[in-house]
Scaffold this motif. Structure first.
Motif, PDB file in Angstrom:
ATOM      1  N   LEU A  62     -14.865  -2.915 -11.712  1.00 55.70           N
ATOM      2  CA  LEU A  62     -13.855  -3.911 -11.386  1.00 55.70           C
ATOM      3  C   LEU A  62     -13.595  -3.873  -9.884  1.00 55.70           C
ATOM      4  O   LEU A  62     -13.516  -2.800  -9.292  1.00 55.70           O
ATOM      5  CB  LEU A  62     -12.538  -3.621 -12.115  1.00 55.70           C
ATOM      6  CG  LEU A  62     -12.573  -3.246 -13.598  1.00 55.70           C
ATOM      7  CD1 LEU A  62     -11.165  -2.940 -14.079  1.00 55.70           C
ATOM      8  CD2 LEU A  62     -13.203  -4.350 -14.426  1.00 55.70           C
ATOM      9  N   THR A  63     -13.437  -5.016  -9.282  1.00 58.47           N
ATOM     10  CA  THR A  63     -12.957  -5.073  -7.903  1.00 58.47           C
ATOM     11  C   THR A  63     -11.433  -5.079  -7.963  1.00 58.47           C
ATOM     12  O   THR A  63     -10.839  -5.973  -8.587  1.00 58.47           O
ATOM     13  CB  THR A  63     -13.459  -6.323  -7.179  1.00 58.47           C
ATOM     14  OG1 THR A  63     -14.883  -6.338  -7.200  1.00 58.47           O
ATOM     15  CG2 THR A  63     -12.985  -6.344  -5.734  1.00 58.47           C
ATOM     16  N   THR A  64     -10.786  -4.094  -7.340  1.00 58.06           N
ATOM     17  CA  THR A  64      -9.345  -3.945  -7.450  1.00 58.06           C
ATOM     18  C   THR A  64      -8.693  -3.891  -6.070  1.00 58.06           C
ATOM     19  O   THR A  64      -9.291  -3.432  -5.102  1.00 58.06           O
ATOM     20  CB  THR A  64      -8.976  -2.667  -8.232  1.00 58.06           C
ATOM     21  OG1 THR A  64      -9.563  -1.532  -7.578  1.00 58.06           O
ATOM     22  CG2 THR A  64      -9.495  -2.742  -9.656  1.00 58.06           C
ATOM     23  N   GLN A  65      -7.465  -4.329  -6.012  1.00 55.19           N
ATOM     24  CA  GLN A  65      -6.711  -4.302  -4.762  1.00 55.19           C
ATOM     25  C   GLN A  65      -6.350  -2.866  -4.409  1.00 55.19           C
ATOM     26  O   GLN A  65      -6.041  -2.057  -5.285  1.00 55.19           O
ATOM     27  CB  GLN A  65      -5.444  -5.138  -4.950  1.00 55.19           C
ATOM     28  CG  GLN A  65      -4.725  -5.488  -3.674  1.00 55.19           C
ATOM     29  CD  GLN A  65      -3.552  -6.425  -3.930  1.00 55.19           C
ATOM     30  OE1 GLN A  65      -2.842  -6.270  -4.920  1.00 55.19           O
ATOM     31  NE2 GLN A  65      -3.347  -7.393  -3.058  1.00 55.19           N
ATOM     32  N   THR A  66      -6.401  -2.530  -3.132  1.00 56.41           N
ATOM     33  CA  THR A  66      -5.966  -1.201  -2.709  1.00 56.41           C
ATOM     34  C   THR A  66      -4.465  -1.065  -2.930  1.00 56.41           C
ATOM     35  O   THR A  66      -3.730  -2.061  -2.985  1.00 56.41           O
ATOM     36  CB  THR A  66      -6.276  -0.947  -1.229  1.00 56.41           C
ATOM     37  OG1 THR A  66      -5.491  -1.855  -0.436  1.00 56.41           O
ATOM     38  CG2 THR A  66      -7.754  -1.125  -0.926  1.00 56.41           C
ATOM     39  N   LEU A  67      -3.992   0.169  -3.031  1.00 61.16           N
ATOM     40  CA  LEU A  67      -2.571   0.387  -3.268  1.00 61.16           C
ATOM     41  C   LEU A  67      -1.727  -0.100  -2.103  1.00 61.16           C
ATOM     42  O   LEU A  67      -0.602  -0.591  -2.302  1.00 61.16           O
ATOM     43  CB  LEU A  67      -2.311   1.867  -3.542  1.00 61.16           C
ATOM     44  CG  LEU A  67      -2.813   2.389  -4.895  1.00 61.16           C
ATOM     45  CD1 LEU A  67      -2.506   3.875  -5.050  1.00 61.16           C
ATOM     46  CD2 LEU A  67      -2.206   1.603  -6.060  1.00 61.16           C
ATOM     47  N   GLU A  68      -2.227   0.020  -0.872  1.00 62.27           N
ATOM     48  CA  GLU A  68      -1.462  -0.449   0.284  1.00 62.27           C
ATOM     49  C   GLU A  68      -1.255  -1.967   0.225  1.00 62.27           C
ATOM     50  O   GLU A  68      -0.145  -2.468   0.479  1.00 62.27           O
ATOM     51  CB  GLU A  68      -2.185  -0.064   1.579  1.00 62.27           C
ATOM     52  CG  GLU A  68      -2.248   1.429   1.842  1.00 62.27           C
ATOM     53  CD  GLU A  68      -3.327   2.149   1.025  1.00 62.27           C
ATOM     54  OE1 GLU A  68      -3.335   3.391   1.061  1.00 62.27           O
ATOM     55  OE2 GLU A  68      -4.157   1.460   0.385  1.00 62.27           O
ATOM     56  N   SER A  69      -2.298  -2.697  -0.128  1.00 56.40           N
ATOM     57  CA  SER A  69      -2.174  -4.150  -0.278  1.00 56.40           C
ATOM     58  C   SER A  69      -1.320  -4.501  -1.489  1.00 56.40           C
ATOM     59  O   SER A  69      -0.500  -5.428  -1.455  1.00 56.40           O
ATOM     60  CB  SER A  69      -3.553  -4.783  -0.412  1.00 56.40           C
ATOM     61  OG  SER A  69      -4.273  -4.726   0.801  1.00 56.40           O
ATOM     62  N   SER A  70      -1.512  -3.753  -2.553  1.00 56.48           N
ATOM     63  CA  SER A  70      -0.743  -3.987  -3.773  1.00 56.48           C
ATOM     64  C   SER A  70       0.757  -3.812  -3.534  1.00 56.48           C
ATOM     65  O   SER A  70       1.577  -4.606  -4.002  1.00 56.48           O
ATOM     66  CB  SER A  70      -1.226  -3.026  -4.865  1.00 56.48           C
ATOM     67  OG  SER A  70      -0.512  -3.203  -6.054  1.00 56.48           O
ATOM     68  N   PHE A  71       1.126  -2.753  -2.788  1.00 55.69           N
ATOM     69  CA  PHE A  71       2.529  -2.514  -2.483  1.00 55.69           C
ATOM     70  C   PHE A  71       3.096  -3.657  -1.639  1.00 55.69           C
ATOM     71  O   PHE A  71       4.235  -4.096  -1.829  1.00 55.69           O
ATOM     72  CB  PHE A  71       2.674  -1.175  -1.762  1.00 55.69           C
ATOM     73  CG  PHE A  71       4.093  -0.653  -1.679  1.00 55.69           C
ATOM     74  CD1 PHE A  71       5.141  -1.222  -2.405  1.00 55.69           C
ATOM     75  CD2 PHE A  71       4.385   0.430  -0.861  1.00 55.69           C
ATOM     76  CE1 PHE A  71       6.445  -0.727  -2.324  1.00 55.69           C
ATOM     77  CE2 PHE A  71       5.676   0.937  -0.765  1.00 55.69           C
ATOM     78  CZ  PHE A  71       6.712   0.352  -1.495  1.00 55.69           C
TER      79      PHE A  71
END
Length: 286
Positions: free
Chosen positions: A167-176
């Motif tokens: 899966l391509t997933t958003q990084t936690l920094e971007s997610s936050f």
């Protein structure tokens, strides 16, 4: 065969009550949908993000209803149709019959669809620890932002059930950053957002302020203002929002998505509790 595999999976989760059992069943169905979307090639162009991503990829404790995605690049021509048909066919071969409803509107950048199934109790006979009305449908909403704010960073993650899939997933920094956008801009109280906020802060995730700037400029009360999002601006603005939240409503929203063992923790929620976590966020914000 599938009945036995899903029954075994359910035992791994060990739900504590009927509500938690339904949350588990929905999450199992989410895994099947994600594996099918990966096989259909969605992650060439899209990024998995949001609460369900945190739950499945990053072991967030709360359950989540929806599958949320962002396109890597804006594309107003994006349509769900081919992907939904792939999901329907793949899952039907496994014995999971989905009713597919594409609710996308051409005028909206967010394209929505629903997958519904009443296979559990009909095609699938599972060993359920708690009684469940057999005709009750499990519903998964899927959304994709076809015009996302610029600057999301992403990575590759993997699931191993029902098959191994990338899966391509958003990084936690971007997610936050996008979670903070929701907290600052949402017009109603959503306790799940505040639960996630505490989760990010506890893990000392540093929000991507440049992405938050782009999101604020695109949608919400600060649209078009080119707001300079500094740590001081974010701290002051978030504290103002915290002071306006009805925490009883927030607790009510999140409680059914939490395992029984965690539900008492939301009794701590009040203005002082979240101001404390805002202080902690200040310490880690660049």
């Amino acid at each position: 065969m599938l009945d036995r595999m899903l029954s075994a999976k359910l035992r791994e989760y060990a739900p504590a009550n009927a509500v938690e059992q339904d949350n588990v069943l929905q999450e199992v169905m989410q895994h099947y949908v994600l594996a099918s979307l990966a096989r259909a090639g969605l992650f060439t162009d899209a990024i998995f993000h949001g609460g369900t991503c945190l739950r499945i990829v990053n072991q967030l404790s709360r359950f989540s209803e929806d599958l949320d995605f962002l396109l890597k690049r804006p594309d107003p021509a994006f349509r769900w149709q081919g992907y939904l048909e792939a999901v329907r066919k793949d899952c039907a071969q496994e014995g999971i019959v989905f009713e597919v409803q594409d609710k996308s509107e051409a005028a909206s950048a967010v394209r929505k669809a629903f997958l519904k199934t009443d296979s559990i109790g009909k095609q699938l006979t599972l060993e359920l620890p708690f009684e469940r009305y057999h005709a009750r449908k499990l519903r998964i909403k899927i959304e994709i932002d076809t015009n996302p704010p610029a600057g999301t960073a992403f990575t590759t993650s993997y699931i191993t059930f029902p098959v191994t899939a990338a899966l391509t997933t958003q990084t936690l920094e971007s997610s936050f950053a996008l979670k903070l956008h929701a907290l600052l801009c949402r017009s109603y109280v959503k306790g799940r957002d505040w639960y996630d906020f505490v989760w990010y802060v506890a893990r000392k995730v540093r929000p991507d302020l440049a992405l938050l700037e782009h999101a604020l400029d695109q949608q919400g009360p600060w649209v078009g203002r080119r707001t300079n999002v500094t740590r001081a601006w974010l701290s002051e603005t978030l504290r103002t929002v915290i002071g306006q939240v009805d925490w009883s409503m927030a607790r009510q929203d999140v409680q059914r998505f939490l395992p029984l063992r965690e539900q008492e923790s939301v009794n701590l929620w009040d203005t002082a509790f979240f101001l404390y976590h805002a202080d902690k966020m200040d310490e880690i914000t660049p």
